[in-house]
Enzyme design. Structure first.
Site, PDB file in Angstrom:
ATOM      1  N   ARG A  96       0.813  -1.225   0.000  1.00  0.00           N
ATOM      2  CA  ARG A  96       0.000   0.000   0.000  1.00  0.00           C
ATOM      3  C   ARG A  96       0.846   1.274   0.000  1.00  0.00           C
ATOM      4  O   ARG A  96       0.376   2.340  -0.341  1.00  0.00           O
ATOM      5  CB  ARG A  96      -0.949  -0.040   1.211  1.00  0.00           C
ATOM      6  CG  ARG A  96      -1.753   1.205   1.488  1.00  0.00           C
ATOM      7  CD  ARG A  96      -2.680   1.560   0.338  1.00  0.00           C
ATOM      8  NE  ARG A  96      -3.464   2.745   0.642  1.00  0.00           N
ATOM      9  CZ  ARG A  96      -3.016   3.991   0.636  1.00  0.00           C
ATOM     10  NH1 ARG A  96      -1.748   4.243   0.342  1.00  0.00           N
ATOM     11  NH2 ARG A  96      -3.811   5.002   0.922  1.00  0.00           N
ATOM     12  N   LYS A  97       2.084   1.152   0.413  1.00  0.00           N
ATOM     13  CA  LYS A  97       2.994   2.318   0.463  1.00  0.00           C
ATOM     14  C   LYS A  97       2.315   3.541   1.083  1.00  0.00           C
ATOM     15  O   LYS A  97       2.182   4.601   0.456  1.00  0.00           O
ATOM     16  CB  LYS A  97       3.521   2.674  -0.924  1.00  0.00           C
ATOM     17  CG  LYS A  97       4.343   1.567  -1.572  1.00  0.00           C
ATOM     18  CD  LYS A  97       4.975   2.034  -2.877  1.00  0.00           C
ATOM     19  CE  LYS A  97       5.735   0.947  -3.571  1.00  0.00           C
ATOM     20  NZ  LYS A  97       4.875  -0.081  -4.180  1.00  0.00           N
ATOM     21  N   ASP A 100       1.251   9.148   4.653  1.00  0.00           N
ATOM     22  CA  ASP A 100       0.540  10.320   5.174  1.00  0.00           C
ATOM     23  C   ASP A 100       0.765  10.452   6.688  1.00  0.00           C
ATOM     24  O   ASP A 100       1.504   9.673   7.292  1.00  0.00           O
ATOM     25  CB  ASP A 100      -0.952  10.191   4.821  1.00  0.00           C
ATOM     26  CG  ASP A 100      -1.583  11.547   4.511  1.00  0.00           C
ATOM     27  OD1 ASP A 100      -1.292  12.511   5.249  1.00  0.00           O
ATOM     28  OD2 ASP A 100      -2.370  11.634   3.555  1.00  0.00           O
ATOM     29  N   ILE A 101       0.106  11.406   7.298  1.00  0.00           N
ATOM     30  CA  ILE A 101       0.248  11.599   8.742  1.00  0.00           C
ATOM     31  C   ILE A 101      -0.418  10.439   9.494  1.00  0.00           C
ATOM     32  O   ILE A 101      -1.303   9.756   8.951  1.00  0.00           O
ATOM     33  CB  ILE A 101      -0.360  12.945   9.195  1.00  0.00           C
ATOM     34  CG1 ILE A 101      -1.852  13.027   8.813  1.00  0.00           C
ATOM     35  CG2 ILE A 101       0.418  14.109   8.629  1.00  0.00           C
ATOM     36  CD1 ILE A 101      -2.592  14.178   9.468  1.00  0.00           C
ATOM     37  N   GLY A 102      -0.002  10.239  10.739  1.00  0.00           N
ATOM     38  CA  GLY A 102      -0.492   9.110  11.532  1.00  0.00           C
ATOM     39  C   GLY A 102      -2.009   9.003  11.578  1.00  0.00           C
ATOM     40  O   GLY A 102      -2.582   7.919  11.388  1.00  0.00           O
TER      41      GLY A 102
HETATM   42  P1  5BU Z   1       7.670  -6.331 -11.453  1.00  0.00           P
HETATM   43  O1  5BU Z   1       6.597  -6.791 -12.374  1.00  0.00           O
HETATM   44  O2  5BU Z   1       8.562  -7.478 -10.952  1.00  0.00           O
HETATM   45  O3  5BU Z   1       8.450  -5.166 -11.985  1.00  0.00           O
HETATM   46  O4  5BU Z   1       6.845  -5.818 -10.185  1.00  0.00           O
HETATM   47  C1  5BU Z   1       7.445  -5.176  -9.108  1.00  0.00           C
HETATM   48  C2  5BU Z   1       6.443  -4.989  -7.983  1.00  0.00           C
HETATM   49  O5  5BU Z   1       7.149  -4.503  -6.865  1.00  0.00           O
HETATM   50  C3  5BU Z   1       5.330  -4.000  -8.281  1.00  0.00           C
HETATM   51  O6  5BU Z   1       4.148  -4.471  -7.670  1.00  0.00           O
HETATM   52  C4  5BU Z   1       5.788  -2.714  -7.630  1.00  0.00           C
HETATM   53  O7  5BU Z   1       4.714  -1.972  -7.083  1.00  0.00           O
HETATM   54  C5  5BU Z   1       6.672  -3.212  -6.494  1.00  0.00           C
HETATM   55  N1  5BU Z   1       7.798  -2.305  -6.194  1.00  0.00           N
HETATM   56  C6  5BU Z   1       8.833  -2.040  -7.056  1.00  0.00           C
HETATM   57  O8  5BU Z   1       8.880  -2.554  -8.167  1.00  0.00           O
HETATM   58  N2  5BU Z   1       9.837  -1.182  -6.699  1.00  0.00           N
HETATM   59  C7  5BU Z   1       9.874  -0.571  -5.523  1.00  0.00           C
HETATM   60  O9  5BU Z   1      10.801   0.185  -5.221  1.00  0.00           O
HETATM   61  C8  5BU Z   1       8.808  -0.868  -4.622  1.00  0.00           C
HETATM   62  C9  5BU Z   1       7.809  -1.731  -4.976  1.00  0.00           C
HETATM   63 BR1  5BU Z   1       8.784  -0.096  -2.981  1.00  0.00          BR
END
Ligand code: 5BU
Length: 273
Positions: A96-97, A100-102
């Protein structure tokens, strides 16, 4: 403890050093199931998502989701994923990344359509808002009947991202203030040098989850960068996340199996004394 020592330790040995119950469970599960592979299916269609989860269930330790992509979300989707995760022994990570604030993230994590805290063993958060974000999320997490863990984004894989060395260091410091909730970090699987830096400054019980892994591809058209399972694990990743490398393949199960074997072999090589 030096980074060389940490890199030689097994997942089981490190499980006892984790202060987060979900993180402990994850490290133990990796040791027992003998897999350090995470995957997921970035799709807007829940049938595709569930079909992939069924195909790869036996090979993975984590199934990572982006529920807000689904056109047809219902609670049946998360219910079915939860059932699958119990039957086949893997854990769920909603990517979900939060950022935002707490006060706000508390509602986003616990309420709304997705009710992430109720079904996801793990979620993740940006460190840019400061420690209030962790305090807010943790207030929700500790009310849940099962352990919950959070990965902080110490790095990102995308080209030109702003998470530089200093940002990574400050993120690790923030995690050290809440070890009961932060189980580990998102590290850039595609950048061995930066991954090693992160492993060097992180507590031994923390888990480095590394997206940006795929064989035979350097990246995508929108800035994503890839490295191989071997290089990510050797540099210090604990879990490799392979998304489209598996979801777009003709045989998801066989491809997941192949990545699982590569990831596990690289780990065994790493801990060999
Ligand atoms: P890929 O199809 O292997 O490129 O998917 C990568 C997944 O990892 C994808 O769901 C991104 O939202 C997630 N991801 C990423 O690629 N890089 C990052 O720095 C982060 C998450 Br945090």
């Amino acid at each position: 403890m030096t980074v060389e020592v940490v890199l030689k330790m097994s997942y089981g040995e490190r499980a006892v050093l984790s202060n987060n119950s979900a993180g402990q469970k994850l490290l133990q599960l990796m040791e027992e199931k003998k897999t350090n592979l995470s995957t997921g299916c970035d799709t807007s269609n829940s049938k595709e998502l569930l079909s992939m989860a069924r195909n790869v269930a036996e090979e993975i330790v984590i199934f990572k989701t982006h529920m807000d992509m689904l056109d047809d979300f219902t609670e049946n989707v998360t219910g079915e994923l939860k059932d699958l995760s119990r039957q086949h022994n893997f854990m769920l990570f909603e990517d979900r990344k939060f950022a935002d604030i707490g006060f706000t993230v508390k509602l986003q994590y616990g309420k709304g359509i997705y009710k992430i805290a109720q079904w996801a063993d793990f979620t993740n958060a940006h460190s840019v808002p400061g420690k209030g974000i962790l305090q807010g999320l943790f207030e929700v997490a500790k009310e849940m009947p099962e352990p919950r863990g959070c990965f902080l984004l110490a790095q990102m894989t995308a080209e030109g991202n702003l998470a530089n060395k200093d940002y990574t260091k400050k993120t690790v410091e923030m995690a050290n203030e809440m070890p009961e909730f932060v189980c580990g970090f998102i590290g850039a699987g595609s950048n061995a040098e930066r991954l090693r830096e992160l492993r060097t400054i992180s507590a031994p019980g923390t888990i480095i989850f590394a997206p940006g892994v795929q064989i035979g591809k350097e990246g995508d058209a929108l800035g994503q960068k890839y490295a191989t399972p071997e290089s990510a694990i050797a540099a210090g990743a604990d879990i490799i996340h392979v998304g489209r490398g598996i979801s777009n393949s003709d045989n998801q199960k066989e491809t997941a199996k192949k990545y699982r074997e590569l990831g596990w072999k690289s780990y065994q090589q790493r801990i060999k004394k």
